[in-house]
Design a protein around this motif. Sequence first.
Motif, PDB file in Angstrom:
ATOM      1  N   THR A  26     -44.167 -17.123   9.123  1.00 16.87           N
ATOM      2  CA  THR A  26     -44.514 -15.937   8.349  1.00 16.87           C
ATOM      3  C   THR A  26     -44.464 -16.288   6.864  1.00 16.87           C
ATOM      4  N   ALA A  30     -45.004 -12.037   3.071  1.00 15.69           N
ATOM      5  CA  ALA A  30     -45.160 -11.046   4.145  1.00 15.69           C
ATOM      6  C   ALA A  30     -43.827 -10.672   4.783  1.00 15.69           C
ATOM      7  N   THR A 167     -53.649 -17.878   0.379  1.00 11.18           N
ATOM      8  CA  THR A 167     -53.848 -16.755   1.293  1.00 11.18           C
ATOM      9  C   THR A 167     -53.410 -15.449   0.640  1.00 11.18           C
ATOM     10  N   ARG A 171     -55.633 -12.032   0.001  1.00 15.29           N
ATOM     11  CA  ARG A 171     -55.224 -10.688   0.421  1.00 15.29           C
ATOM     12  C   ARG A 171     -55.156  -9.750  -0.787  1.00 15.29           C
ATOM     13  N   ASN A 236     -50.204  -6.686  11.346  1.00 18.90           N
ATOM     14  CA  ASN A 236     -50.741  -7.460  10.227  1.00 18.90           C
ATOM     15  C   ASN A 236     -49.924  -8.719   9.984  1.00 18.90           C
ATOM     16  N   ASN A 240     -51.235 -12.891  10.992  1.00 17.89           N
ATOM     17  CA  ASN A 240     -51.562 -13.555   9.734  1.00 17.89           C
ATOM     18  C   ASN A 240     -52.171 -14.939   9.954  1.00 17.89           C
ATOM     19  N   ARG A 244     -56.038 -16.262   9.200  1.00 13.81           N
ATOM     20  CA  ARG A 244     -56.319 -17.421   8.334  1.00 13.81           C
ATOM     21  C   ARG A 244     -57.296 -18.363   9.029  1.00 13.81           C
TER      22      ARG A 244
END
Length: 651
Positions: A26, A30, A167, A171, A236, A240, A244
């Motif tokens: 993670t 996030a 990333t 977002r 979500n 992740n 990606r």
Amino acid sequence: MGDAVGDTVGDTVGDDPLIGAAELETPYWARSQLEASQAGIWTVARGAPRTALLLTAWSWRASPRWTLLALVLQLATAVATAFGLLSTVDVFTNLLAAGPTPQRVVDALPALAVVVGALVARGALQAASGSVQARLLPRIEERAQDELYTGLADVELAAFDDADFTTLVQRAEQALIHLRFGASLVGDLAAAAVSMGAAVVTAGLLHPVLAPLVLLAALPQGWAGVRGAQLRMAANVRINATLRRRFVTGDLLSERQNAAELRAFTTRDVVLGEHRRIAADLGDDEVRVGLQQNRVTTVGRTLSGVGSAVGYCGLGLLLYEGLLPLALAGTAVLAMRTAAQSIVTGIYAFNRLFELGLHVDVYRACLDDLAARRRPAAQHTLEGGPETITLTDVTFRYPGQEDDALHGVSMTLRRGQVVALVGENGSGKTTLAKLVTGLYLPTAGSVTWDGRDTARIATDDLWGQVAVVMQEPLRWPVTAENNVRIGRLTRPDPDDGLFTDAAARSGADAVLAELPGGLRTMLSKQFQGGRDLSGGQWQRISVARGLYRLAPVVVADEPTAALDARAEHTVFAALRSMAAAGADGLGGITVLVTHRLANVRTADQIVVLEHGRITDVGTHDELMARDGVYRELFTLQARAYTDDHRNGGAP
């Protein structure tokens, strides 16, 4: 077709995914969402006011005047609704207290006029509020974009080597479109709260028992909204890594630079199969989350319906027991319906605000990360190029890596020198070149220009003294002329002498002469009539760009990899001349990074790197006089050149 694709993928990549690792951790940004998805309902609900305050603050920074006016108008609209609702008490009392008569109708006209006036005012205020939001919302998105891209422009270059960071930026860019609607959601929620408050107060004035009965429909829907949003948040975070991978396969299939090789290697089915597998995983997860959310919503609606039924039964009981006059029953029903409508509107706004809070958290995390990755505050300025660049025990490690790319590097570069960095692939040549220019900052040790740490030199001053020529130069989507001038667009060049000289010395003049629109040709296929260049042609343009910049520190990283021998000789001669002339005629520092050792024979200093460490330093003659990697590589290349030349091939 689907079975064939699946077989192709399975035969090619086995059980492991083609794109990325099987499991990814993670991301750091996030983890707060993961915690929120597992928190209690009330803990999550308390986050909505914080989101509302943040959105209001962003809106205020974008335009204080329009933000204040928008909030005032939305609250005024809610107040007008509440005032109209309260005024109906007088209307029903005058009309129905003892049965309607002509006189009582006349007596009710003033109260009825107030109700009508309130409704008219509400409509006018809603129209004015819409006009204000049309002016405000684009300003919010514009301000958020500016904050994001300003931070990105100042962030440390090494950050872009961190996959989690890139990333997060993606977002945050996706979150921008959602932020613009934040102000309207805050206003909608405030208006719904005022309207519901008015309905509750009205019901309470009619009878104290009615106030809590009106609220019975709100709590179940509120619980369902928050719980459903938590399920979405957890999903979500969970998907992740899969998202990606889907971005990667999507880019492989859609980007222009990938199209030729995708077809030439017949990998269409492989990539499509991988994309479909990833999309299927995402689709399955989406179905699971959707079903879970639907169950939660159904429970909430059911309980809300039960609460509404209890409310109406309570109203009926009050009427039956004579505790509420029949004349006020209409007002009570209207209050309950208004409350129910306000609850629905408020719950929708709250849920949207909660979901928006996820985007806000990502956006704020990105801004915080950008600030943390910004270079230290400048303490030094520069007025010209350095006399010496000194690296002292420099170590550098890329983000997320376990091993150092460079370790314990110490060297000195002096004005007027041509310094060549040589070594096999992965030895650290490019990394060292970026440290010399201050594009990278060392993980440990120091890089100084005339005794001033590059980490503490104002970046505009530092990089204003640098020109870089990359192996894969940026292909600017601008005209051919501006592709050369881009590094010094404001430099006075009234007779185009500097431009012509840079184009001639780099060999770019031949490229420019072949363009159909000359210097005004747009060098990008993104535009109609635009042209693209070959790799070698782009390298010539890049060298011309570096020469035109006329900087005292020049770094050329494999600048001739796609050039023929004659063009390569011309380019290296021009680069070597920059060390002798410099930007001010007093000489500069030129750093050459290349595998072709024949081009560095005349360098003042040749630095040999192996596995991130300097293993030898000297001139060509000095290095050839002793055993080492340089002599071995040079001998191999010379033998290959001789054999090729003997066989009539091109060197």
